[in-house]
Design an enzyme around this catalytic site. Structure first.
Site, short mmCIF file in Angstrom:
data_model
loop_
_atom_site.label_atom_id
_atom_site.label_comp_id
_atom_site.label_asym_id
_atom_site.label_seq_id
_atom_site.Cartn_x
_atom_site.Cartn_y
_atom_site.Cartn_z
N GLY A 152 42.76 38.27 51.52
CA GLY A 152 41.57 37.22 52.14
C GLY A 152 40.64 36.77 51.28
O GLY A 152 41.02 36.25 50.38
N CYS A 153 39.48 36.16 51.91
CA CYS A 153 38.96 35.11 51.20
C CYS A 153 37.91 35.97 49.68
O CYS A 153 38.34 35.30 48.90
CB CYS A 153 38.11 34.30 51.95
SG CYS A 153 36.69 35.48 52.19
N TYR A 154 37.14 36.41 49.89
CA TYR A 154 36.75 37.46 48.38
C TYR A 154 37.78 38.27 47.80
O TYR A 154 37.61 37.57 46.58
CB TYR A 154 36.18 38.78 49.07
CG TYR A 154 34.42 38.47 49.00
CD1 TYR A 154 33.19 38.09 49.25
CD2 TYR A 154 33.96 38.47 51.12
CE1 TYR A 154 32.36 37.42 49.28
CE2 TYR A 154 33.27 38.96 51.28
CZ TYR A 154 32.20 38.05 50.72
OH TYR A 154 31.14 37.55 51.02
#
Lengths: 344, 344, 344, 344
Positions: A152-154
């Site tokens: 995921g990005c976070y």
């Protein structure tokens, strides 16, 4: 080499498409969609210049194809940017014959409890075979696998600065991550709260503490490297299209100078082309906007450290890292076809 | 009543001007500037409708006046939105005859060491007489004083949610404040880093830990209420014009439910017209954009609490609170002339 | 091949730098500045990834060099993104030995009166030798020249849609151009009016009619193709960083269908890789954001036509077209090293 | 006085609500909705401070009420911000007993053909009784009516600068209006094209020529004042929340100086409190952001004139003008409760 993309009309999928159009090892490109099959690519992707489209999409006459057609065409690699659950269903059909890179969360967890708490449906058997594709940390296992769970990005923005500090045991057992994300992180589905007029001039946070799904993904990976403490993850929504800025605070377990921290980051990342170590500056998302880089900086205040990191959520946080993983897996130069300079 | 504004061309000063143009107790308004005296107000403040200007600025023929002229006119109240140091110099000349409300940091500190560390010049004698004008916490002393040190914007956003928790001793000795600010907080002076093209689509942080001047201002006030621990203050710069969003994390000293926290905030703020307590929602800066309100929310995660607060940095964080302080000091209704609804 | 850039720290200059770092025909790159010579490129250009910098700037040890040093190094091509007047002075020193591509207005005019009206200083002798580098219209003369006057951004956005219609004599003798520009068009020099807080949520126009310098540049080029009428040029300033959107209205000299207009554009542009002809859609700047393309659309209303065009002001309106011109002049493929897909 | 609002959750309706909460002549306020009746106002309108809500909504216990309940309560005035067609249906039920101010287009036209071309359904009989509420031009008929058709936002921004020039016959028979609008003009309904990530950094136009519904509304009003020529109306979409900027070009029928034009505007508007005449400056939307003013400027180039105007589309272009019309009709001071200074 043939490549296929599922879910190419979303933000991350479109970025994969744009990268692969310029990727020297991809000669044929299939855009796959059950709802849009038969439509002309040039109608759907107006921001893509017709010449570049034509070159690599000749074999499908410049059209979007169905999943069945894609299976017949036997792509060497498929990228799925579908929503979770439907992504797993599609990926399963390709995994025997193609390298599958899944941008959804479906195969990211080994910890069943975390997955089920975060996503609310049963953990998938196939996850056992998947490699968690944090490119700088998993390159050896990526080379040997045929199913990559793209982070995921976070998670990417949090783990890249944290993992070296956790591995070297310089931070204590309580980590607070405050992260700001651009609105494209919410995807392209129309919802009132993501309208321009609702977002402009507005700052807010959402899903704090451990309420955001990415908090469990971060925690599992930290625990894999020996972290035994607790985590608070506070995501914020701010009016930019792209970019994640993370500010992470933790206690230091022993006295550290700024130079000590520099040495740690150099140990892990000096030969990593997509990591920029900012010795004396706080990174800004415009340093990495549109690029596959993550820039890291830090500040020490008495016995505490604040670590800063920035990525483009759609590139290093999604599409770019997916292609980086493909490059690693298939033995191409790691950054082939990827942009490393800011585009803003 | 006569009122004067020093430094009215900056962002905070202009907001004071706009509020006082609509304030029913202010009949004459003087705009004071050493460099622009003699200029027509309607040339300098194009966003102010001419009729409203004319009404209250008749006695100075709609012109900006000099400091000497302002002294002769004996205003009942003067607001200074000048930069620190030059603000103190100007305020000193009015303090015997007028209520002085200073928006600079010059008189905010009793703790000399903190002031000198943060500002780099000697603590001012007159600070002893100044009341720290956090309106909801100092109304009794405000009523009895003639020099009000108006709090900083980050400080207001941080103290309003923190002070009740510190007073009730429910949070531990380590506080982390992550705060996002709109660009108007940097003022109107042209600098490359605040150009539109440098700020749009960009997220960053600056002056972390205890490097920002407001960190000492926050710390002094927390210590006044019994806090003995350490503070990390991480300000961020995000592409909005107005607004501060603060996310504050701390350990709880004992088990607290969300209802317990609600009771604490109600105890301190239920009769405060400028505080909105958000029981089940994270506040957003658009809830208070252009208003003099501070909205507060919270989330409990195991033994930790995250408190959220939002203000408009130019209103509750500067001009609005200054007028609120004037209202309290002069015995007007606290919110007279102030806007309490979002304007966005 | 060696290339040099003067004025690389401005917005257009930095874009040239970024393009040439990826250009396969440029092996050595010199960044030239009288005020910053000796400084490290990696300090000045933080958004440029260190590896990519090192590769092409080895010979100058990754440093900015002086004009004299640049002259000694005999670059095959120099790009000047300096302000007008100082650009001409610098260009003169290189023009005998290098291909010179000047992004300033100094050599854009043959019409002395227009130049002197627009710029207020005497027309330069050397302009006679310069080719006006509107790439799609001057490729033959570009191949044979050593001084290219790169067109202005508004001019490019206006001429590309207008010239085919003027040449085919389908539009009358009164043209109105309304054009919107992003703030980066004003450059990087700090001025109050270009601060984020002054530009956000604001729409305005400036220099209307024939007050803007680009109006004379547009007029000269239209007249070269036979236009004898009058022009109104209304530039607007809107809160985006990049992009020009032009809406151009004119009377039709004879009845035209939308298909007729399509045929005209196809005649001139069907083999031009940087022009996108939008048959049934109004272009948007996000279609070309970051790319070297110009997209054109139109609408016919009774006897009038409205033509729409979009470019990225820093790419097709400056840096990208400059590199396109280099490619044409030096015999490389026209779009070598240039991006043709939107980056937004 | 009792007032009711239909459609208060949209952008324009919410602005009416905010204005009436502060309006000294409105003592009771009813928010009416068929789908949300029974819900608490403080849940739906979080940006509205609870105290101000409570005061005027006591009689309905702070709740949204149904249309039937509203009819029983016999409000002196009702505002409808419902979509067209459903607005007419609701307005019909109140028109006998209340002053009805309709912000939809349903009653704006006397010209049946124009209405039916623009809206695609039959012209409404009741339109005959409606006064077109362009406040500065219809004050006498407004005083005598009980149904006001509030003008469109683009229409207001176009007619206020144009009507004096048309009435004085100084402009010719071809008018081109280029107008830029903020995204809130598209309303609050979620659509992909109005998402933050689709709008930011993007400039475009839509519905050009006579394709936009407002073009017929403008034309009808111009014709009422004697205009016999043709119109081109080019609306643009730009990334701001609020604001319309119109640049209108026309031939002059006779030589006019800038002073001549000033005299014309002074003749019509010098006693109009909501019109600002900018003698030497091009207006900016930030001059009127959040205010009920329209600012007008102009530029003469040879025999042509360019007129500029700015409004806040939600205030003077909708909610503010609606309240201005109520004030005029009911004999209150024209600007009572209205803000005339910019709020940005």
């Amino acid at each position: 080499m043939k490549a296929a993309i599922l879910g190419a009309t979303g933000y991350a999928g479109t970025e994969i498409f744009k990268i692969l159009l310029n990727h020297p090892q991809v000669s044929e490109l299939f855009i796959v969609s059950s709802t849009k099959s038969g439509e002309q690519l040039s109608d759907v992707f107006r921001m893509l210049q017709k010449n570049s489209l034509n070159e690599k999409t000749k074999s499908t006459a410049g059209k979007i194809i169905s999943l069945e057609e894609a299976l017949d065409l036997k792509p060497a690699v498929i990228f799925s940017a579908l929503p979770h659950k439907s992504s797993a269903e599609a990926c399963c059909r390709f995994v025997e014959k193609s390298l599958v890179i899944d941008l959804s969360a479906d195969f990211r967890f080994k910890n069943k409890a975390y997955f089920e708490t975060a996503y609310g449906f049963p953990h998938l058997e196939l996850s056992k075979n998947a490699v968690y594709g944090l490119a700088e940390w998993a390159s050896e296992s990526i080379k040997a696998c045929n199913l990559i769970a793209n982070p995921g990005c976070y998670t990417t923005a949090s783990l890249l600065p944290l993992l070296p500090l956790v591995k070297e045991k310089v931070i204590g057992n309580s980590i607070v991550i405050n992260a700001l994300s651009g609105i494209s992180g919410a995807g392209k589905k129309p919802e009132e709260k993501y309208l321009f007029s609702e977002c402009v001039e507005n700052l807010t946070a959402y899903a704090p503490g451990m309420s955001h799904r990415h908090s469990y993904e971060i925690l599992e990976q930290l625990e894999n490297e020996g972290f035994k403490g607790k985590l608070l993850f506070n995501p914020h929504l701010v009016p930019v299209k792209r970019g994640i800025f993370a500010a992470i605070t933790a206690e230091l377990t022993k006295k550290q100078t700024s130079e000590d921290i520099l040495s740690i980051y150099q140990k892990y990342y000096s030969n990593k082309p997509c990591i920029t170590i900012n010795k004396n500056a706080i990174p800004q998302t415009k340093d990495v906007w549109g690029s596959n880089c993550c820039a890291i900086g830090w500040h020490i205040e008495a016995a505490q450290i604040i670590v800063f990191s920035v990525i483009d959520n759609l590139i290093k946080g999604a599409a770019g890292q997916a292609v980086q993983n493909m490059n690693i897996c298939l033995g191409f130069p790691e950054t082939l076809g990827l942009n490393l300079n800011s585009l803003l």
